[in-house]
Design an enzyme around this catalytic site. Structure first.
Site, short mmCIF file in Angstrom:
data_model
loop_
_atom_site.label_atom_id
_atom_site.label_comp_id
_atom_site.label_asym_id
_atom_site.label_seq_id
_atom_site.Cartn_x
_atom_site.Cartn_y
_atom_site.Cartn_z
N TYR A 167 8.39 -0.83 7.33
CA TYR A 167 8.04 -1.36 8.63
C TYR A 167 8.14 -0.75 9.81
O TYR A 167 7.05 -0.45 10.62
CB TYR A 167 8.19 -3.00 8.67
CG TYR A 167 7.38 -3.80 7.92
CD1 TYR A 167 6.05 -4.22 8.07
CD2 TYR A 167 7.80 -4.10 6.66
CE1 TYR A 167 5.38 -5.16 7.34
CE2 TYR A 167 7.14 -5.07 5.68
CZ TYR A 167 5.86 -5.54 6.25
OH TYR A 167 5.12 -6.13 5.19
N ARG A 171 5.67 2.23 9.83
CA ARG A 171 4.12 1.84 10.18
C ARG A 171 4.47 1.60 11.76
O ARG A 171 3.25 1.64 12.39
CB ARG A 171 3.90 0.73 9.22
CG ARG A 171 3.62 0.95 7.96
CD ARG A 171 3.24 -0.31 6.92
NE ARG A 171 2.12 -1.03 7.48
CZ ARG A 171 1.86 -2.18 7.46
NH1 ARG A 171 2.73 -2.98 6.46
NH2 ARG A 171 0.97 -2.88 7.80
N HIS A 224 -1.42 -12.84 10.22
CA HIS A 224 -0.57 -12.10 9.50
C HIS A 224 0.64 -11.53 10.21
O HIS A 224 1.41 -10.63 9.87
CB HIS A 224 -1.00 -11.01 8.60
CG HIS A 224 -2.14 -11.73 7.33
ND1 HIS A 224 -2.95 -10.69 6.83
CD2 HIS A 224 -2.32 -12.71 6.99
CE1 HIS A 224 -3.76 -11.51 6.01
NE2 HIS A 224 -3.16 -12.65 6.11
N THR A 283 -12.89 -5.95 6.64
CA THR A 283 -11.92 -6.46 5.74
C THR A 283 -12.55 -6.52 4.36
O THR A 283 -13.84 -6.79 4.29
CB THR A 283 -11.50 -7.87 6.11
OG1 THR A 283 -10.80 -8.64 5.17
CG2 THR A 283 -12.63 -8.84 6.51
N SER A 284 -11.67 -6.48 3.33
CA SER A 284 -12.27 -6.52 1.97
C SER A 284 -12.53 -7.91 1.39
O SER A 284 -13.17 -8.14 0.44
CB SER A 284 -11.23 -5.89 1.00
OG SER A 284 -10.04 -6.58 1.23
N GLU A 339 -18.47 -0.74 3.11
CA GLU A 339 -18.71 -1.17 1.67
C GLU A 339 -18.92 -2.38 1.23
O GLU A 339 -18.41 -3.24 2.01
CB GLU A 339 -17.41 -0.79 0.88
CG GLU A 339 -16.55 0.81 1.08
CD GLU A 339 -17.37 1.65 0.34
OE1 GLU A 339 -17.92 1.28 -0.61
OE2 GLU A 339 -17.56 2.98 0.75
N ALA A 383 -17.07 0.39 11.93
CA ALA A 383 -16.81 -0.58 13.20
C ALA A 383 -17.19 -0.07 14.36
O ALA A 383 -17.73 -0.75 15.27
CB ALA A 383 -15.51 -1.31 12.87
P1 OAD Z 1 -8.21 -3.98 3.06
O1 OAD Z 1 -7.57 -2.49 2.86
O2 OAD Z 1 -8.29 -4.79 1.79
O3 OAD Z 1 -9.81 -3.61 3.17
C1 OAD Z 1 -10.43 -2.85 4.33
C2 OAD Z 1 -11.62 -2.79 4.68
O4 OAD Z 1 -12.12 -2.24 5.44
C3 OAD Z 1 -12.67 -2.51 3.16
O5 OAD Z 1 -13.44 -3.37 2.60
C4 OAD Z 1 -13.22 -1.05 3.70
O6 OAD Z 1 -14.50 -0.82 3.09
C5 OAD Z 1 -13.35 -1.38 5.23
N1 OAD Z 1 -13.44 -0.22 6.15
C6 OAD Z 1 -12.85 0.76 5.90
N2 OAD Z 1 -13.22 1.57 6.96
C7 OAD Z 1 -13.97 1.27 7.87
C8 OAD Z 1 -14.61 1.41 9.17
N3 OAD Z 1 -14.38 2.44 9.75
N4 OAD Z 1 -15.16 0.22 9.85
C9 OAD Z 1 -15.54 -1.13 9.13
N5 OAD Z 1 -14.88 -1.20 8.04
C10 OAD Z 1 -14.14 -0.27 7.43
O7 OAD Z 1 -7.74 -4.59 4.26
P2 OAD Z 1 -7.84 -6.07 4.70
O8 OAD Z 1 -9.19 -6.81 4.17
O9 OAD Z 1 -7.45 -6.17 6.21
O10 OAD Z 1 -1.96 -8.67 4.27
O11 OAD Z 1 -6.54 -6.63 3.91
C11 OAD Z 1 -6.14 -8.00 3.94
C12 OAD Z 1 -4.83 -8.08 3.92
O12 OAD Z 1 -4.40 -7.60 2.56
C13 OAD Z 1 -3.84 -7.54 4.98
O13 OAD Z 1 -3.87 -8.27 6.00
C14 OAD Z 1 -2.67 -7.36 4.11
C15 OAD Z 1 -3.23 -6.75 2.96
O14 OAD Z 1 -2.42 -7.16 1.55
C16 OAD Z 1 -0.65 -8.84 4.18
O15 OAD Z 1 0.08 -8.03 4.19
C17 OAD Z 1 -0.23 -10.26 4.00
#
Ligand code: OAD
Length: 243
Positions: free
Chosen positions: A66, A69, A119, A188-189, A215, A231
């Site tokens: 952490y 990061r 989070h 977000t995924s 994606e 974004a």
């Molecule tokens: P992810 O890493 O799961 O997903 C990131 C998303 O961003 C993917 O769907 C990519 O396609 C998209 N992406 C990448 N580059 C991008 C760009 N330039 N513009 C727009 N989209 C883009 O991250 P999160 O969905 O944030 O939780 O993950 C959710 C949670 O899972 C996090 O908060 C964390 C993790 O485990 C905890 O730590 C509790």
């Protein structure tokens, strides 16, 4: 065209809610979680670093991850996506809530006022004994901070797997998604609950969901508009031409 129609809807909406994930910070150089080569979870297992068990087993390793990061996000800068989000908040005034899963604090540094942080935030430390929170000094050589109030060694102020989300932030998010005319879901995924299902509240109550993600995700087939763009391109484009 999809972008133009989404822009018109957004412009006339009174209540707007936004959900952001790691993708909005990707163009600031912050790794996402699930990218195949560079994501955190391609290199580490969540249960080894982001769980209460991991912290109890090996607090030094968890803190080192952490703190590293934290130094990374402090060296990064908000990108045009974060700046456009702050601009949208200014234009919308009261009918706006930004909800983020991100723990990097870049929205606040771009001018967003009070994002609901589902989070937590890795630029803060929190005392598990008395609840005190304070900014994290992550400079090297790093030692985990002790609580200035009660002396307990503090932990990162983030939500780990298996932990409850901050109740106030979650309640704010649920209320805003349930009553929004427009929900924007960005970078977000849409795989981690409960954040992933909040946009369904907007759809259930007749609102519009605009997804921005290069994606496809599980939300893509359900979204009213899906913009397969980054974004930092899509958000300024959505705001273009507003007075
Ligand atoms: P992810 O890493 O799961 O997903 C990131 C998303 O961003 C993917 O769907 C990519 O396609 C998209 N992406 C990448 N580059 C991008 C760009 N330039 N513009 C727009 N989209 C883009 O991250 P999160 O969905 O944030 O939780 O993950 C959710 C949670 O899972 C996090 O908060 C964390 C993790 O485990 C905890 O730590 C509790």
């Amino acid at each position: 065209m999809m972008l133009e129609r989404a822009r018109q809807r957004l412009r006339s909406a009174q209540r707007v809610v936004v959900m952001t994930g790691a993708g909005i910070s990707a163009e600031s150089g912050i790794p996402t979680f699930r990218a195949a080569q560079t994501g955190h979870w391609a290199r580490f297992r969540p249960e080894d670093l982001a769980s209460p068990d991991a912290y109890r087993r090996d607090p030094e390793t968890v803190w080192a991850w952490y703190a590293g990061r934290c130094r990374g996000v402090q060296a990064a800068q908000p990108n045009p996506g974060h700046l456009a989000m702050a601009e949208l908040e200014r234009r919308q005034g009261k009918g706006f809530l930004l909800v983020t899963q991100n723990v990097d604090g870049l929205h606040q540094r771009a001018g967003s006022r009070r994002p609901a942080e589902l989070h937590g935030n890795l630029t803060r430390a929190r005392c598990e004994s008395c609840g005190l929170k304070q900014p994290l000094n992550a400079q090297e050589p790093f030692t985990p901070p002790s609580c200035p109030h009660c002396g307990t060694v503090m932990r990162p102020d983030v939500v780990w797997f298996g932990e409850r989300l901050p109740p106030l932030a979650l309640a704010q998010a649920e209320a805003a998604f349930s009553s929004a005319h427009i929900a924007l879901v960005i970078g977000t995924s849409s795989l981690v609950e409960p954040a992933a299902s909040l946009a369904l509240l907007t759809l259930d109550t007749g609102g519009t969901v605009i997804e921005i993600n290069p994606e496809p995700t599980p939300l893509t087939p359900l979204a009213t508009f899906s913009l397969p763009m980054s974004a930092s391109r899509a958000l300024p484009a959505l705001l273009e031409g507003w007075s």
